[in-house]
Design an enzyme around this catalytic site. Structure first.
Site, mmCIF file in Angstrom:
data_model
loop_
_atom_site.group_PDB
_atom_site.id
_atom_site.type_symbol
_atom_site.label_atom_id
_atom_site.label_comp_id
_atom_site.label_asym_id
_atom_site.label_seq_id
_atom_site.Cartn_x
_atom_site.Cartn_y
_atom_site.Cartn_z
ATOM 1 N N GLY A 313 0.803 -1.219 0.000
ATOM 2 C CA GLY A 313 0.000 0.000 0.000
ATOM 3 C C GLY A 313 0.831 1.261 0.000
ATOM 4 O O GLY A 313 0.279 2.370 -0.072
ATOM 5 N N GLU A 339 -4.067 -0.218 6.486
ATOM 6 C CA GLU A 339 -5.170 -0.725 5.667
ATOM 7 C C GLU A 339 -5.642 0.258 4.610
ATOM 8 O O GLU A 339 -6.111 -0.138 3.535
ATOM 9 C CB GLU A 339 -6.355 -1.153 6.553
ATOM 10 C CG GLU A 339 -7.130 -0.039 7.226
ATOM 11 C CD GLU A 339 -6.523 0.418 8.548
ATOM 12 O OE1 GLU A 339 -7.239 1.075 9.311
ATOM 13 O OE2 GLU A 339 -5.349 0.111 8.812
ATOM 14 N N LYS A 391 11.165 4.006 6.420
ATOM 15 C CA LYS A 391 12.145 4.634 5.535
ATOM 16 C C LYS A 391 12.471 6.081 5.879
ATOM 17 O O LYS A 391 13.362 6.665 5.272
ATOM 18 C CB LYS A 391 11.634 4.578 4.086
ATOM 19 C CG LYS A 391 11.255 3.186 3.592
ATOM 20 C CD LYS A 391 10.731 3.233 2.163
ATOM 21 C CE LYS A 391 10.275 1.861 1.702
ATOM 22 N NZ LYS A 391 8.991 1.460 2.326
ATOM 23 N N LYS A 433 20.919 4.689 0.770
ATOM 24 C CA LYS A 433 21.332 5.087 2.117
ATOM 25 C C LYS A 433 21.958 3.926 2.892
ATOM 26 O O LYS A 433 22.500 4.121 3.989
ATOM 27 C CB LYS A 433 20.135 5.659 2.871
ATOM 28 C CG LYS A 433 19.669 6.995 2.299
ATOM 29 C CD LYS A 433 18.426 7.511 2.985
ATOM 30 C CE LYS A 433 18.051 8.880 2.445
ATOM 31 N NZ LYS A 433 17.744 8.878 1.011
ATOM 32 N N LYS A 445 18.850 -1.092 6.725
ATOM 33 C CA LYS A 445 18.715 -1.640 5.374
ATOM 34 C C LYS A 445 19.994 -2.351 4.944
ATOM 35 O O LYS A 445 19.945 -3.348 4.220
ATOM 36 C CB LYS A 445 18.371 -0.523 4.384
ATOM 37 C CG LYS A 445 17.025 0.138 4.632
ATOM 38 C CD LYS A 445 15.858 -0.823 4.517
ATOM 39 C CE LYS A 445 15.477 -1.097 3.091
ATOM 40 N NZ LYS A 445 14.251 -1.919 2.985
ATOM 41 N N LEU A 472 10.784 10.172 -6.551
ATOM 42 C CA LEU A 472 9.901 11.320 -6.710
ATOM 43 C C LEU A 472 8.464 10.934 -6.413
ATOM 44 O O LEU A 472 7.958 9.943 -6.914
ATOM 45 C CB LEU A 472 9.990 11.842 -8.146
ATOM 46 C CG LEU A 472 11.295 12.521 -8.539
ATOM 47 C CD1 LEU A 472 11.330 12.749 -10.024
ATOM 48 C CD2 LEU A 472 11.465 13.827 -7.800
#
Length: 658
Positions: A313, A339, A391, A433, A445, A472
Site C-alpha cells: 500500500g 489498511e 524509511k 542510504k 537496510k 519522486l
C-alpha cells in the site's frame, strides 16, 4: 430557454442539411437520368421509379448511419469516412432493389455514377461549410465574404465569438499525438482550447497545413509570430522528445511568459491510461530521461506466478502492484499494516481489471511471525517482494528500536518463511542510504542486505536485493514538502544548499526491482545507474518557478540527524559487474556466514529488549561496521568535492591559457 434555443438551432441546421442534400441529389438525377440519355432510354415513369428508389436508399441509410446528427463544422476525417461508407451501403441496397423490383432497368455504370456524383456533391458542400465556418472569422476581405456566405446559406455566424473565449495554443509536435490533440480540440465544442499552429522540425510537414492548422518550423517560430497568432499557451505533444531539447524549449517559452503544458500518456492510476492535458509534473522538472527497464522477458517471468508484495500500500509497493498486475500473475497478494493504502490500491486495480485479476489483500505486519506464517500457508507465494520498511530518516533516528525490529527482524521473518514454505524467489527493496550509512534507517537496510546475501549461500530460495536512490512523489520525499510550503506562500526550507541527491520516478524504481529480480541468479545486489545527481537547491528553485508564485524565499535549516550531503550508490565501485541492461549493475559483496548473521542478530535482539534506543544504536554500529557518523562522512565528502573543484578550475585555466 437557452437550451431549447440551442436544440432548435441544432435541428434547424440538421434538416437544412437534408434539404441541401436533396437538392444535390435532384441535380445529380437530372444530369444522369434526364439530360444524359445513354443506351437505356428511360420513359418518364422509369425516371421517376429510379429517382424514388435511389433517393429512398440514400436517405434511409444516411439516417440509420446518423449522418445528420454530426456537427460538420468540426468534422474530421472520421465524419467524411462515415458518409462514404453509408453511401456505399446505400448503393448496394439500391442495386439489390433495382434488380428485384419490377421497374425499368438502367445500366450498372449509370447507377454507380448517380450515387458517386451525389456523394461528391454531399462531400463538397460539407467541406465548403466547414471551411467557411473556420475561415469566416478572419479579419480580411475573403474572411468577410465567407462569413456572409455562411450566414446566407446556413443561418449561423462564423465561430469568431466562441473562439475568442477559448485559450489559443501552439502545439509542439505535428505527429500522431499532436494531431490527435488538435482533432480532439477542434471536434469538441466544450473544449477550452483552440489550436493556432503546430511547431515541428519535420521538413516534410513544415509549411503545410494539418486539419487547416499551419505547421511552422521550430527554427522560424518567433515570439512576435506567436503574438500575431494570439497564442497564449504552448503544449508539448512529443512524448519521445530528447531530455535536453525539452529543457531548452521549456525554459525558452516559460521565460517568455507562456504557460507550458504537456499532452501524453500518463500512468495508469492517474487517468485510466488515457491521454490528457496536464501541467508539467515534477518528473519533467528534473528533465532527466525516464528509464524504461521492463521488457518481455521480465513480463514472461512473472506471468502465471503467485506473487506476494509486502508494503503493497506504500508509494513503491503500490506501483509494484500496478506493474505486476500488467504482467498477468496467477495471483497477486498485497500485504500491508496500513489498511487505507492497501484498500486504495485494491480498489484501483479492481476498477482497472474488472475481475480479470486474482487479487487478495492481507493486513498484517512483517514483524508478526505468526500472522505471516498464516499468509504463507494460505497462498504459498512463489515470488516474494519485500517493500515493507520504515524509511523516514529523521524519524528512525529517534525510533531506533522500532527501525531494527521492523526492518531487520521483519526481513529475517520473510527470509525464514520463504525457506520454510518453498518460495522460488525473494526480492528485497533497498536504498542508496545503505551504502556507508550515516543514519539508523540506512544501517538497518544494510543489515537487511547482509541477511539476504547470507541466505543465498545456504538456502534453497533465490535471493536478490535492489538498491536505488530517492523516489519522486513518495510519501517521504522532499517534493510534497516543497509543494505544501509553496502553497502556503513560503518560505521553502532546505537543510543545506550543497545537498545533492539521485532521483528516479516511482515507475522507474518499480520496474528496476522487477527486472533485476527476474534476472537474478542468486545473491546479487543490483544497483541502478541513476545518471546525473540533482541539487536540491535547483529542484526547489524549479518548483517555485513552475508554480508561478513570486517572492518565495529559500532558507537553510541545517542538516538533520543522520543526513548526508552526498548520497552514494555503490560500496566498491571497482567491483561492478554488467548485466544485459546497460543501466543495471551488480555489486558483489562477500556474504557473511549464517553463524555470523545469527551472532549479529542476537546482539541487536538483546539491545532492543533493553528498550534503550541509545544501546540499540550502539549495537547497530557493531552489527554494521560501515555505519559511520554523518559528520565524518560529510567532512570527507566535502573535502573530496572541494579538491575535485580545484582540479577542474586548474584544468580550465590551462585550457584558457593555451
Amino acid at each position: 430557454m437557452k437550451v431549447q434555443e440551442k436544440k432548435s438551432q441544432k435541428y434547424h441546421i440538421r434538416w437544412m442539411l437534408v434539404c441541401y442534400d436533396a437538392l444535390i441529389y435532384l441535380m445529380s438525377a437530372i444530369l444522369l437520368l434526364i439530360l444524359y440519355g445513354g443506351m437505356d432510354k428511360l420513359t418518364t415513369a422509369g425516371i421517376a421509379e429510379q429517382m424514388i428508389i435511389s433517393a429512398i436508399c440514400i436517405l434511409f441509410v444516411r439516417m440509420i448511419g446518423k449522418i445528420y446528427n454530426q456537427v460538420w463544422r468540426y468534422g474530421g476525417i472520421q465524419c467524411y469516412m462515415r458518409l462514404i461508407f453509408t453511401d456505399g451501403i446505400a448503393f448496394v441496397l439500391y442495386l439489390g432493389l433495382e434488380l428485384i423490383l419490377p421497374v425499368q432497368k438502367i445500366t450498372f455504370a449509370r447507377m454507380l455514377s448517380l450515387v458517386s456524383l451525389n456523394l461528391l456533391g454531399a462531400l463538397t458542400i460539407r467541406m465548403m461549410y466547414r471551411y467557411a465556418y473556420k475561415c469566416g472569422n478572419k479579419d480580411n476581405a475573403w474572411g468577410r465574404v465567407l462569413a456572409k456566405l455562411l450566414r446566407a446559406f446556413s443561418g449561423i455566424d462564423a465561430g469568431k465569438e466562441k473562439e475568442v473565449q477559448k485559450i489559443k495554443v501552439a502545439i509542439m509536435g505535428a505527429g500522431r499525438v499532436g494531431v490527435g490533440l488538435a482533432e480532439e480540440l477542434l471536434n469538441n465544442e466544450q473544449a477550452s482550447y483552440i489550436p493556432r499552429c503546430f511547431i515541428d522540425i519535420n521538413k516534410e510537414k513544415v509549411g503545410r497545413e494539418i486539419q487547416g492548422i499551419p505547421v511552422w518550423s521550430e527554427n522560424d517560430v518567433t515570439l512576435e509570430k506567436l503574438e500575431d497568432f494570439e497564442v497564449q499557451e504552448i503544449i508539448f505533444a512529443i512524448p519521445t522528445m530528447e531530455t535536453e531539447k525539452r529543457k531548452e524549449l521549456y525554459d525558452y517559452y516559460k521565460n517568455a511568459g507562456y504557460k507550458v503544458k504537456i499532452y501524453d500518456y500518463p500512468t495508469m492510476h492517474a487517468a485510466g491510461g488515457k491521454m490528457y492535458l496536464r501541467e508539467f509534473d515534477i518528473e519533467e522538472l528534473l528533465f532527466r530521461k525516464p528509464l524504461v527497464v521492463a521488457d518481455e522477458n521480465t513480463n514472461a517471468y512473472y506471468r502465471d506466478k503467485v506473487v506476494l508484495i509486502t508494503g503493497g500500500g506504500g508509494s513503491i509497493g503500490s506501483e509494484l502492484c500496478r506493474q505486476m498486475a500488467r504482467m498477468k500473475p496467477k495471483q497477486l497478494v498485497i500485504l500491508d499494516i496500513y489498511e487505507n493504502g492497501a484498500y486504495d490500491v485494491q480498489q484501483e486495480l479492481k476498477i482497472a481489471y474488472k475481475g480479470k485479476l486474482d487479487l487478495q489483500v492481507e493486513i498484517a505486519s512483517i514483524t508478526n511471525r505468526k500472522a505471516m506464517a498464516r499468509v504463507f500457508e494460505e497462498y504459498h507465494p512463489q515470488i516474494v517482494i519485500n517493500a515493507a520498511a520504515h524509511k523516514h530518516v529523521p524519524l528512525m533516528e529517534h525510533n531506533c528500536i522500532e527501525a531494527i525490529e521492523n526492518n531487520v527482524f521483519g526481513t529475517k521473518n520473510m527470509v525464514d518463511l520463504c525457506e520454510e514454505y518453498g518460495a522460488e524467489r525473494f526480492m528485497m527493496v533497498s536504498t542508496d542510504k545503505a551504502v556507508n550509512p550515516t543514519n539508523v534507517m540506512g544501517a538497518t537496510k544494510r543489515m537487511c542486505e547482509m541477511i539476504v546475501q547470507s541466505a543465498s549461500t545456504h538456502g534453497h530460495v533465490k535471493y536478490s536485493a535492489t538498491r536505488f536512490g530517492n523516489v519522486l512523489g513518495s510519501a517521504g520525499s522532499v517534493i510534497p514538502l516543497f509543494k505544501r510550503q509553496i502553497a502556503n506562500g513560503g518560505p521553502v526550507t532546505i537543510t543545506d544548499k550543497r545537498i545533492i541527491r539521485y532521483f528516479m520516478t516511482i515507475p522507474e524504481a518499480s520496474q528496476l526491482v522487477l527486472q533485476s529480480g527476474a534476472m537474478a541468479k542468486n545473491g546479487e545486489l543490483f544497483v541502478l545507474d541513476m545518471g546525473k545527481p540533482v541539487k536540491i537547491m535547483d529542484l526547489a528553485e524549479n518548483m517555485i518557478r513552475l508554480s508561478g508564485v513570486h517572492g518565495i524565499e529559500i532558507i537553510e535549516t541545517g542538516l538533520r540527524p543522520g543526513e548526508k550531503l552526498y548520497e552514494e550508490l555503490l560500496v566498491k565501485t571497482e567491483e561492478l559487474d554488467k548485466t544485459k541492461n546497460s543501466m543495471i549493475f551488480i555489486e558483489r559483496d562477500t556474504a557473511l556466514s549464517a553463524e555470523e548473521i545469527d551472532k549479529r542478530l542476537a546482539l541487536l535482539k538483546d539491545a532492543c529488549a533493553s528498550d534503550d534506543d541509545l544501546k540499540a544504536k550502539k549495537a547497530l554500529r557493531k552489527a554494521v561496521p560501515t555505519f559511520k557518523t554523518p559528520e565524518e562522512v560529510n567532512r570527507t565528502a566535502f573535502e573530496k568535492n572541494e579538491k575535485e573543484n580545484e582540479e577542474k578550475q586548474k584544468k580550465g585555466l590551462k585550457v584558457a591559457l593555451f
